[in-house]
Design an enzyme around this catalytic site. Structure first.
Site, PDB file in Angstrom:
ATOM      1  N   GLU A  91       0.868  -1.181   0.000  1.00  0.00           N
ATOM      2  CA  GLU A  91       0.000   0.000   0.000  1.00  0.00           C
ATOM      3  C   GLU A  91       0.913   1.241   0.000  1.00  0.00           C
ATOM      4  O   GLU A  91       1.944   1.244   0.683  1.00  0.00           O
ATOM      5  CB  GLU A  91      -0.825  -0.056   1.287  1.00  0.00           C
ATOM      6  CG  GLU A  91      -1.571   1.178   1.652  1.00  0.00           C
ATOM      7  CD  GLU A  91      -2.123   1.126   3.088  1.00  0.00           C
ATOM      8  OE1 GLU A  91      -2.893   2.019   3.439  1.00  0.00           O
ATOM      9  OE2 GLU A  91      -1.780   0.187   3.839  1.00  0.00           O
ATOM     10  N   ASP A 194      14.802  -1.564  14.234  1.00  0.00           N
ATOM     11  CA  ASP A 194      15.677  -0.662  13.465  1.00  0.00           C
ATOM     12  C   ASP A 194      15.009   0.713  13.402  1.00  0.00           C
ATOM     13  O   ASP A 194      14.744   1.248  12.328  1.00  0.00           O
ATOM     14  CB  ASP A 194      15.901  -1.241  12.052  1.00  0.00           C
ATOM     15  CG  ASP A 194      17.016  -0.516  11.299  1.00  0.00           C
ATOM     16  OD1 ASP A 194      17.751   0.274  11.928  1.00  0.00           O
ATOM     17  OD2 ASP A 194      17.153  -0.744  10.081  1.00  0.00           O
TER      18      ASP A 194
HETATM   19  P1  ADP Z   1      15.261   0.554   1.512  1.00  0.00           P
HETATM   20  O1  ADP Z   1      14.730  -0.815   1.822  1.00  0.00           O
HETATM   21  O2  ADP Z   1      16.068   0.584   0.267  1.00  0.00           O
HETATM   22  O3  ADP Z   1      15.971   1.181   2.698  1.00  0.00           O
HETATM   23  P2  ADP Z   1      12.902   2.124   2.145  1.00  0.00           P
HETATM   24  O4  ADP Z   1      12.007   1.106   2.719  1.00  0.00           O
HETATM   25  O5  ADP Z   1      13.610   3.005   3.138  1.00  0.00           O
HETATM   26  O6  ADP Z   1      13.969   1.466   1.180  1.00  0.00           O
HETATM   27  O7  ADP Z   1      12.040   2.990   1.151  1.00  0.00           O
HETATM   28  C1  ADP Z   1      12.561   4.018   0.301  1.00  0.00           C
HETATM   29  C2  ADP Z   1      11.710   5.283   0.433  1.00  0.00           C
HETATM   30  O8  ADP Z   1      10.342   4.994   0.207  1.00  0.00           O
HETATM   31  C3  ADP Z   1      11.793   5.939   1.808  1.00  0.00           C
HETATM   32  O9  ADP Z   1      11.836   7.340   1.626  1.00  0.00           O
HETATM   33  C4  ADP Z   1      10.508   5.531   2.485  1.00  0.00           C
HETATM   34  O10 ADP Z   1      10.041   6.523   3.383  1.00  0.00           O
HETATM   35  C5  ADP Z   1       9.539   5.387   1.326  1.00  0.00           C
HETATM   36  N1  ADP Z   1       8.531   4.336   1.586  1.00  0.00           N
HETATM   37  C6  ADP Z   1       8.742   3.100   2.089  1.00  0.00           C
HETATM   38  N2  ADP Z   1       7.603   2.382   2.137  1.00  0.00           N
HETATM   39  C7  ADP Z   1       6.630   3.191   1.646  1.00  0.00           C
HETATM   40  C8  ADP Z   1       5.216   3.046   1.435  1.00  0.00           C
HETATM   41  N3  ADP Z   1       4.596   1.914   1.705  1.00  0.00           N
HETATM   42  N4  ADP Z   1       4.535   4.107   0.931  1.00  0.00           N
HETATM   43  C9  ADP Z   1       5.162   5.258   0.617  1.00  0.00           C
HETATM   44  N5  ADP Z   1       6.490   5.459   0.786  1.00  0.00           N
HETATM   45  C10 ADP Z   1       7.215   4.443   1.292  1.00  0.00           C
END
Ligand code: ADP
Length: 286
Positions: A91, A194
Site C-alpha cells: 500500500e 531498526d
Molecule cells: P530501503 O529498503 O532501500 O531502505 P525504504 O524502505 O527506506 O527502502 O524505502 C525508500 C523510500 O520509500 C523511503 O523514503 C521511504 O520513506 C519510502 N517508503 C517506504 N515504504 C513506503 C510506502 N509503503 N509508501 C510510501 N512510501 C514508502
C-alpha cells in the site's frame, strides 16, 4: 529491472499502470510509486539473487506487526520474484510533516507494541537489519540473546572482513562480564528493531506507519536506544512512551550499551569510521 516489476505489478493488481515513478530515500533497494486506476502503490525491488529472501522477510515482519495491531504498517499486497527480479508491493502511504500530536501518539503506540511479550527472546525466523542477516535464535535470558545473537554476530562479521582490531574485540569480551550489573531484567518485548528516522512515515492524520522492520522479541530499550543514536525524536515521543510504559531508572546511563549493536551494524555496512564511537563507548564501561 523496472520493466519486469512494472509488468508483475500490472498482473498482480489486475489493472494497467498509469505511471511508475522512481522514489529516493532507500539505502538498499530501488523504490517506485505505482499509480493505477485502483489507487497508488509502493514497490521496492532488487535483483532476486541478492534480495529475494530479504524482501520476503520484510513482508513477513510487516504482516506480523499488522497482526499484533498496535501500530499501522503498509498493507502487503505481494512479495515475489519475476524473471530474476525480486519485489515487494505495498500500500502507498502519503507522508506528511510530523507535528507534536504525531509524536505523542507514536510514543504511546510504541509502548503498546512493547507490551506484546514472549517467554523467549528471539523470533521464529532470522531476518535482516539493513542488508545484514539478523539472527533470532531463542534464548530465555536477555543477555545471552544480546551477546550471542546480536553483538557477537556483528563482531565475528567485522573480524571476517578485517574491520575490527583485537583491542576492541577484547574490550567487548570484558564488557560481557559487566552486563548483568548494567541491564535491568525485563520480559522479551516485540520491538521494531531498526527504529531510526527513515523507518516510519507520518500520515496526514498525524498517525505513524512503521516500515522496514527488523523484528524480534528483545529488550524494549533497544528500540529507544536506536531512536537516540542519531539525534533523537521529538521530546513528546519519549514523554508519551514513559507515561504509558515507564522505563526502569538509569536508562540514560546504559543507552549506549544497546547502541553498540547498531554501531557494529554500521561498521559492517558502511565501514570502520563507526569504530571510533564503538571504542569510546567501550572505554566508558570497561
Ligand atoms: P530501503 O529498503 O532501500 O531502505 P525504504 O524502505 O527506506 O527502502 O524505502 C525508500 C523510500 O520509500 C523511503 O523514503 C521511504 O520513506 C519510502 N517508503 C517506504 N515504504 C513506503 C510506502 N509503503 N509508501 C510510501 N512510501 C514508502
Amino acid at each position: 529491472m523496472m520493466n519486469e516489476v512494472r509488468t508483475a505489478c500490472s498482473h498482480i493488481l489486475g489493472t494497467s499502470i498509469e505511471s511508475f515513478h522512481s522514489l529516493s530515500g532507500g539505502d538498499i533497494n530501488e523504490a517506485y510509486l505505482v499509480r493505477t486506476a485502483k489507487g497508488a502503490f509502493f514497490v521496492k525491488t532488487n535483483t532476486a539473487s541478492f534480495a529475494s529472501d530479504m524482501l520476503q522477510k520484510e513482508a513477513k515482519g510487516l504482516n506480523l506487526l499488522a497482526e499484533v495491531n498496535c501500530i499501522r504498517t503498509p498493507k502487503v499486497i505481494a512479495s515475489d520474484t519475476f524473471n530474476g527480479t525480486a519485489f515487494l508491493l505495498l500500500e502507498f502511504i502519503t507522508a506528511d510533516k510530523a507535528k507534536p500530536l504525531f509524536w505523542e501518539r507514536f510514543g504511546q503506540q510504541l509502548a503498546l507494541l512493547h507490551q506484546q511479550t514472549s517467554d523467549h527472546f528471539g523470533l521464529d525466523h532470522n531476518n535482516y537489519i539493513g542488508n545484514l542477516v539478523q539472527k533470532n535464535g531463542s534464548h530465555d535470558d536477555w543477555l545471552h540473546f544480546f551477546i550471542k545473537e546480536r553483538l557477537q554476530v556483528q563482531i565475528d562479521l567485522a573480524k571476517k572482513n578485517n574491520r575490527i582490531p583485537h583491542s576492541i574485540e577484547d574490550a567487548f569480551h570484558q564488557l560481557y562480564k559487566k552486563l548483568p550489573s548494567i541491564c535491568p531484567i525485563e520480559p522479551a518485548s516485540l520491538i521494531h528493531g531498526d527504529l531510526w528516522n527513515g523507518n516510519f512515515i507520518c500520515t496526514s492524520e498525524d498517525r505513524v506507519v512503521l516500515i522496514d522492520p527488523a523484528l524480534s522479541y528483545a529488550h524494549r530499550e533497544m528500540d529507544l536506544a536506536m531512536t537516540l543514536l542519531f539525534g533523537g525524536f521529538d521530546s513528546s515521543f519519549y514523554d508519551a512512551y514513559h507515561e504509558t510504559f515507564p522505563l526502569e531508572k538509569g536508562f540514560s546511563d546504559r543507552v549506549e550499551i544497546y547502541q553498540l549493536y547498531y554501531l557494529m551494524v554500521h561498521v559492517n555496512i558502511f565501514g570502520r569510521a563507526y569504530l571510533n564511537q564503538v571504542n569510546s563507548i567501550l572505554k566508558k564501561f570497561v
